[in-house]
Scaffold this motif. Structure first.
Motif, PDB file in Angstrom:
ATOM      1  N   THR A 101       0.805  -1.302   0.142  1.00 17.38           N
ATOM      2  CA  THR A 101       0.132  -0.226  -0.267  1.00 17.38           C
ATOM      3  C   THR A 101       0.649   1.221  -0.729  1.00 17.38           C
ATOM      4  OG1 THR A 101      -0.582   0.213   2.430  1.00 17.38           O
ATOM      5  CG2 THR A 101      -1.779  -0.909   1.423  1.00 17.38           C
ATOM      6  N   PRO A 102       0.083   2.269  -0.295  1.00 16.31           N
ATOM      7  CA  PRO A 102       1.132   3.548  -0.380  1.00 16.31           C
ATOM      8  C   PRO A 102       1.544   3.836   1.078  1.00 16.31           C
ATOM      9  CG  PRO A 102      -0.779   3.646  -2.017  1.00 16.31           C
ATOM     10  CD  PRO A 102      -0.969   2.079  -1.007  1.00 16.31           C
ATOM     11  N   PHE A 103       0.340   3.591   1.694  1.00 14.85           N
ATOM     12  CA  PHE A 103       0.557   3.657   3.135  1.00 14.85           C
ATOM     13  C   PHE A 103       2.083   3.310   4.077  1.00 14.85           C
ATOM     14  CE2 PHE A 103      -0.153   3.056   7.985  1.00 14.85           C
ATOM     15  CZ  PHE A 103      -0.092   4.256   8.797  1.00 14.85           C
ATOM     16  N   GLY A 104       2.021   2.108   3.597  1.00  9.20           N
ATOM     17  CA  GLY A 104       3.346   0.994   4.111  1.00  9.20           C
ATOM     18  C   GLY A 104       4.749   1.218   3.389  1.00  9.20           C
ATOM     19  N   ALA A 105       3.661   1.978   1.739  1.00  5.53           N
ATOM     20  CA  ALA A 105       5.373   2.238   1.283  1.00  5.53           C
ATOM     21  C   ALA A 105       6.713   3.316   2.055  1.00  5.53           C
ATOM     22  CB  ALA A 105       5.134   2.119   0.172  1.00  5.53           C
ATOM     23  N   PHE A 106       5.570   3.791   2.238  1.00  3.20           N
ATOM     24  CA  PHE A 106       5.481   5.568   2.915  1.00  3.20           C
ATOM     25  C   PHE A 106       6.468   5.244   4.712  1.00  3.20           C
ATOM     26  CE2 PHE A 106       4.614   8.405   6.539  1.00  3.20           C
ATOM     27  CZ  PHE A 106       5.806   9.016   6.329  1.00  3.20           C
ATOM     28  N   LEU A 107       5.632   4.252   5.160  1.00  5.54           N
ATOM     29  CA  LEU A 107       5.561   4.056   6.760  1.00  5.54           C
ATOM     30  C   LEU A 107       7.120   3.176   7.038  1.00  5.54           C
ATOM     31  CD1 LEU A 107       4.680   5.787   9.284  1.00  5.54           C
ATOM     32  CD2 LEU A 107       2.808   3.350   9.460  1.00  5.54           C
ATOM     33  N   ASP A 108       7.731   1.897   6.183  1.00  4.15           N
ATOM     34  CA  ASP A 108       8.085   0.974   6.570  1.00  4.15           C
ATOM     35  C   ASP A 108       9.490   2.276   6.353  1.00  4.15           C
ATOM     36  OD1 ASP A 108       8.381  -1.946   7.043  1.00  4.15           O
ATOM     37  OD2 ASP A 108       9.948  -1.041   4.675  1.00  4.15           O
ATOM     38  N   PRO A 109       9.879   2.170   5.306  1.00  2.00           N
ATOM     39  CA  PRO A 109      11.238   2.603   5.672  1.00  2.00           C
ATOM     40  C   PRO A 109      11.534   4.169   6.848  1.00  2.00           C
ATOM     41  CG  PRO A 109      10.220   4.017   3.701  1.00  2.00           C
ATOM     42  CD  PRO A 109       9.453   2.859   4.365  1.00  2.00           C
ATOM     43  N   VAL A 110      10.398   4.955   6.927  1.00  2.00           N
ATOM     44  CA  VAL A 110      10.054   6.085   8.248  1.00  2.00           C
ATOM     45  C   VAL A 110      10.764   5.118   9.342  1.00  2.00           C
ATOM     46  CG1 VAL A 110       8.808   7.271   9.710  1.00  2.00           C
ATOM     47  CG2 VAL A 110       8.726   7.408   7.239  1.00  2.00           C
ATOM     48  N   ALA A 111       9.744   3.752   9.858  1.00  2.00           N
ATOM     49  CA  ALA A 111       9.842   2.947  10.791  1.00  2.00           C
ATOM     50  C   ALA A 111      11.062   2.266  11.483  1.00  2.00           C
ATOM     51  CB  ALA A 111       9.142   1.965  10.858  1.00  2.00           C
ATOM     52  N   ASP A 112      11.982   2.165  10.057  1.00  2.62           N
ATOM     53  CA  ASP A 112      13.243   1.396   9.858  1.00  2.62           C
ATOM     54  C   ASP A 112      14.262   2.797  10.282  1.00  2.62           C
ATOM     55  OD1 ASP A 112      12.018  -0.918   9.232  1.00  2.62           O
ATOM     56  OD2 ASP A 112      13.164  -0.118   6.982  1.00  2.62           O
ATOM     57  N   LYS A 113      14.516   3.674   9.775  1.00  2.00           N
ATOM     58  CA  LYS A 113      15.293   4.817   9.850  1.00  2.00           C
ATOM     59  C   LYS A 113      15.447   5.184  11.431  1.00  2.00           C
ATOM     60  CE  LYS A 113      15.230   5.837   5.100  1.00  2.00           C
ATOM     61  NZ  LYS A 113      15.535   4.034   5.291  1.00  2.00           N
ATOM     62  N   VAL A 114      13.870   5.058  12.101  1.00  3.05           N
ATOM     63  CA  VAL A 114      13.606   6.209  13.250  1.00  3.05           C
ATOM     64  C   VAL A 114      14.296   4.706  14.913  1.00  3.05           C
ATOM     65  CG1 VAL A 114      12.007   6.284  15.064  1.00  3.05           C
ATOM     66  CG2 VAL A 114      12.008   7.817  12.271  1.00  3.05           C
ATOM     67  N   MET A 115      13.513   3.964  13.951  1.00  2.00           N
ATOM     68  CA  MET A 115      13.985   2.982  15.268  1.00  2.00           C
ATOM     69  C   MET A 115      16.158   2.522  15.413  1.00  2.00           C
ATOM     70  SD  MET A 115      12.784  -1.405  15.065  1.00  2.00           S
ATOM     71  CE  MET A 115      14.350  -1.645  13.806  1.00  2.00           C
ATOM     72  N   VAL A 116      16.229   2.096  14.062  1.00  2.00           N
ATOM     73  CA  VAL A 116      17.840   2.522  13.901  1.00  2.00           C
ATOM     74  C   VAL A 116      18.599   3.774  14.636  1.00  2.00           C
ATOM     75  CG1 VAL A 116      19.825   2.416  12.238  1.00  2.00           C
ATOM     76  CG2 VAL A 116      18.233   0.998  12.003  1.00  2.00           C
ATOM     77  N   ALA A 117      18.108   4.923  14.390  1.00  5.46           N
ATOM     78  CA  ALA A 117      18.248   6.225  14.568  1.00  5.46           C
ATOM     79  C   ALA A 117      18.772   6.138  16.372  1.00  5.46           C
ATOM     80  CB  ALA A 117      17.783   7.509  14.149  1.00  5.46           C
ATOM     81  N   VAL A 118      17.495   5.834  16.944  1.00  5.95           N
ATOM     82  CA  VAL A 118      16.940   6.281  18.303  1.00  5.95           C
ATOM     83  C   VAL A 118      18.171   5.183  19.145  1.00  5.95           C
ATOM     84  CG1 VAL A 118      15.304   5.347  20.226  1.00  5.95           C
ATOM     85  CG2 VAL A 118      14.641   6.673  18.909  1.00  5.95           C
ATOM     86  N   ALA A 119      18.089   4.055  18.652  1.00  2.08           N
ATOM     87  CA  ALA A 119      18.425   2.761  19.023  1.00  2.08           C
ATOM     88  C   ALA A 119      20.170   3.077  18.923  1.00  2.08           C
ATOM     89  CB  ALA A 119      18.855   1.185  17.941  1.00  2.08           C
TER      90      ALA A 119
END
Length: 189
Positions: free
Chosen positions: A58-76
């Protein structure tokens, strides 16, 4: 809303959970934070697999998936930079975070040009992500505050350095692919 998108949302919700658990005043927090991060990392692979397998992209998933990945890695990485307080952690961590910002901006710009596929995720990017997730998990598992302490800490540090090298390499590949569109003038032949 579908299963892949729900998994992505769960990954986003697990980010503050990792932070809170990490800073709790108990001896077991390093282990639980690492396990939660590992579960969140697994959802990164699994949501993409399910989206493709079940044809639920979905467009929502295509947008949110990389955002979630990058935020998770940056925070960790921010947690680990603070935890270890070492240039051996800070430099690779900042390289990884900086690359993510540069490539996100590059992808957004290329999308505006209608050429997002020229900077689509490739094998090096996937390998980089695997090395990042593995190194962060191992470094979160390190009980002490000495970077490279014990076999797990040493393996985490080595994998982090591999991730940093792959990060630079993948950034070069993406920039090279986008270079013709980044240069202001085309050469006449």
């Amino acid at each position: 809303m579908n299963i892949p998108n729900i998994l992505t949302l769960i990954r986003l919700l697990l980010i503050p959970v990792i932070v809170v658990i990490h800073y709790l005043p108990f001896q077991w927090t390093y282990l639980v934070a690492a396990v939660v991060f590992m579960v969140a990392s697994f959802t990164d692979w699994f949501d993409g697999y399910l989206a493709r397998r079940l044809n639920q992209t979905t467009p929502f998933g295509a947008f949110l998936d990389p955002v979630a990945d990058k935020v998770m890695v940056a925070v960790a990485l921010a947690i680990l930079i603070e935890k270890f307080d070492s240039p051996m952690m800070t430099i690779p961590g900042l390289i990884i975070i900086s690359r993510e910002i540069v490539i996100s901006a590059l992808r957004e710009w290329m999308a505006e040009l209608g050429k997002r596929t020229s900077v689509a995720v490739n094998f090096i990017g996937k390998l980089k992500t695997t090395a990042q997730m593995g190194s962060i998990t191992l470094l979160l598992l390190t009980k002490g505050n000495e970077l490279g302490e014990g076999l797990v800490g040493f393996a985490g540090l080595m994998l982090l350095l591999v991730a940093a090298v792959l990060t630079i390499w993948s950034m070069i590949v993406y920039l090279k692919a986008a270079w013709p569109d980044l240069t202001p003038f085309k050469e006449d032949k």
